[in-house]
Design a protein around this motif. Structure first.
Motif, short mmCIF file in Angstrom:
data_model
loop_
_atom_site.label_atom_id
_atom_site.label_comp_id
_atom_site.label_asym_id
_atom_site.label_seq_id
_atom_site.Cartn_x
_atom_site.Cartn_y
_atom_site.Cartn_z
N PRO A 194 31.91 16.56 10.54
CA PRO A 194 31.71 18.02 10.67
C PRO A 194 32.67 18.84 9.82
N ARG A 195 33.84 18.27 9.53
CA ARG A 195 34.84 19.04 8.76
C ARG A 195 34.35 19.40 7.36
N ARG A 196 33.35 18.69 6.85
CA ARG A 196 32.90 18.97 5.48
C ARG A 196 32.28 20.34 5.36
N ARG A 197 31.78 20.91 6.49
CA ARG A 197 31.13 22.22 6.43
C ARG A 197 31.87 23.30 7.22
N ALA A 198 32.90 22.92 7.94
CA ALA A 198 33.61 23.90 8.79
C ALA A 198 34.24 25.00 7.94
N THR A 199 34.01 26.26 8.35
CA THR A 199 34.59 27.42 7.68
C THR A 199 35.13 28.38 8.74
N PRO A 200 36.43 28.66 8.75
CA PRO A 200 37.44 28.12 7.84
C PRO A 200 37.68 26.63 8.09
N PRO A 201 38.08 25.92 7.06
CA PRO A 201 38.33 24.47 7.21
C PRO A 201 39.54 24.23 8.09
N GLY A 202 39.52 23.11 8.77
CA GLY A 202 40.66 22.77 9.61
C GLY A 202 41.87 22.40 8.81
N ARG A 203 43.02 22.58 9.42
CA ARG A 203 44.29 22.18 8.78
C ARG A 203 44.68 20.81 9.33
N PHE A 204 44.80 19.85 8.43
CA PHE A 204 45.13 18.48 8.83
C PHE A 204 46.48 18.10 8.28
#
Length: 398
Positions: free
Chosen positions: A388-398
């Motif tokens: 799911p992170r490929r499309r998350a906006t804003p992207p998560g901070r890892f």
């Protein structure tokens, strides 16, 4: 004009990032790509793949072929050339597309960037300038090969948004397949939220003279997460997991094929979703309409989950172990899915009616001796891996 009579004597060119990549290339493993030298593995392919999937990675995109297409007729021209409706592509957006010959057979696929109302950048694997020029007859457009003028860098992995923020480029509002611009060292850095890994990632485009300062800034900004440069071996594994196809690996361009039965249509490569018959005429339209209406395609392009833990590279596929029905084009043991995965061509209708089940004939190298394995295979959905992170906006901070 450059004298090309002795082009075979000219060594491969190096990219704008070559000095940094060469310093990191412990194994000194290189391969040709479109007239440039590119790294296959720098230190360890598995570690490089791990960076793509778990931290952040840098891959040199400079050899990718890039055509700048401009002029009042650019939209009409690209609508004639490609399968999708370019008029629906917003400014500062990107879409994945493909184009065919007049027989409806694939010439190549690539990404189309709309940089302005009448300015586009077409990126692809193979060189197509003669075809593009011939297709432009009657259109008010200018087409230039700008491969040497744009340095490209792929930044992929779950930590990439954080790395860019640390480097001074806020991409929190940048959506997938969109473009943003940032000042950098007296020039302009263009960032697109695109990539070839099926994961969170970005592609960065800069003038070659500013390439090395950009590399250094990203490496410094990503030091907290162990950012590392990667070669094409690790990237290829990630793209197979993402279910992405590659020219001259998964299909042969129609203008390069020696054997007539090797070419494929968008229907035979599962790319029919991008065909827009309502936009007007385009190259191959009549042939594709006929194929759609008569269901005459001979091949299906499928994703396979294969039993065992041996990559099924170039395996032959069978119905019930005795009837040959297709072949694998790309395969790998996938670390993220913990399975043997493959992309393959299958003769229709065996993609839906393999009575004896689908079997893959694999040859595994066991201490200098090949062992024949017959492994059961199952058709599954693509992609194999889609976090799911490929499309998350804003992207998560890892």
């Amino acid at each position: 004009m450059k004298d090309l009579r002795h082009h075979f004597e000219t060594p491969l060119r190096t990219t704008a990032f070559h000095n940094r990549i060469a310093a990191a290339n412990v194994l000194n493993e290189w391969a040709p790509w479109a007239g440039y030298t590119t790294a296959t593995v720098l230190e360890d392919a598995e570690t490089e793949y791990t960076a793509i999937r778990n931290t952040a990675s840098l891959y040199d995109l400079c050899p990718m072929i890039k055509y700048r297409i401009t002029g009042p007729g650019a939209v009409d021209y690209l609508n004639r050339l490609t399968l999708r409706d370019v008029a629906r592509l917003p400014v500062d957006a990107v879409h994945y597309t493909a184009w065919c010959d007049d027989h409806g057979k694939l010439l190549d696929d690539g990404t189309l960037f709309r940089l302005g109302e009448a300015e586009f950048l077409l990126c692809c694997q193979e060189r197509h300038l003669p075809w593009l020029a011939d297709s432009a007859i009657g259109f008010d457009v200018t087409i230039r090969d700008v491969t040497d003028e744009i340095a490209g860098l792929s930044l992929q992995g779950p930590c990439t948004a954080a790395v860019l923020t640390e480097a001074g480029f806020d991409v929190s509002a940048l959506k997938p397949f969109r473009i943003a611009r940032y000042p950098f060292k007296g020039g302009t850095l263009t960032i697109s939220r695109t990539g070839f890994t099926g994961d969170l990632g970005y592609e960065l485009w800069i003038e070659p003279g500013r390439a090395l300062p950009l590399w250094d800034r990203l490496m410094e900004a990503g030091s907290y997460c162990g950012i590392r440069p990667v070669g094409s071996t690790a990237l290829n594994l990630a793209r197979i997991e993402a279910g992405f196809i590659t020219t001259n690996a998964d299909f042969v361009p129609a203008d390069q094929a020696v054997r007539e039965d090797r070419v494929r249509s968008p229907y035979e490569m599962a790319l029919d979703w991008m065909i827009d018959f309502g936009k007007g005429h385009f190259n191959g339209r009549r042939a594709l309409l006929k194929e759609r209406d008569t269901q005459s395609g001979e091949w299906a392009f499928v994703a396979l989950d294969i039993e065992g833990n041996v990559a099924a590279d170039h395996a032959i596929l069978y119905d019930g172990r005795d009837r040959e029905i297709g072949q694998v084009t790309s395969a790998a043991w996938s670390p993220v899915t913990k399975s043997s995965i493959a992309l393959a061509h299958m003769r229709r209708p065996y993609d839906t009616k393999a009575k004896g089940g689908i079997w893959a004939e694999i040859y595994a190298l066991r201490e200098l001796h090949y062992v024949k394995l017959m492994m059961k295979a199952e058709i599954v959905a693509r992609p194999f891996f889609a976090p799911p992170r490929r499309r998350a906006t804003p992207p998560g901070r890892f």
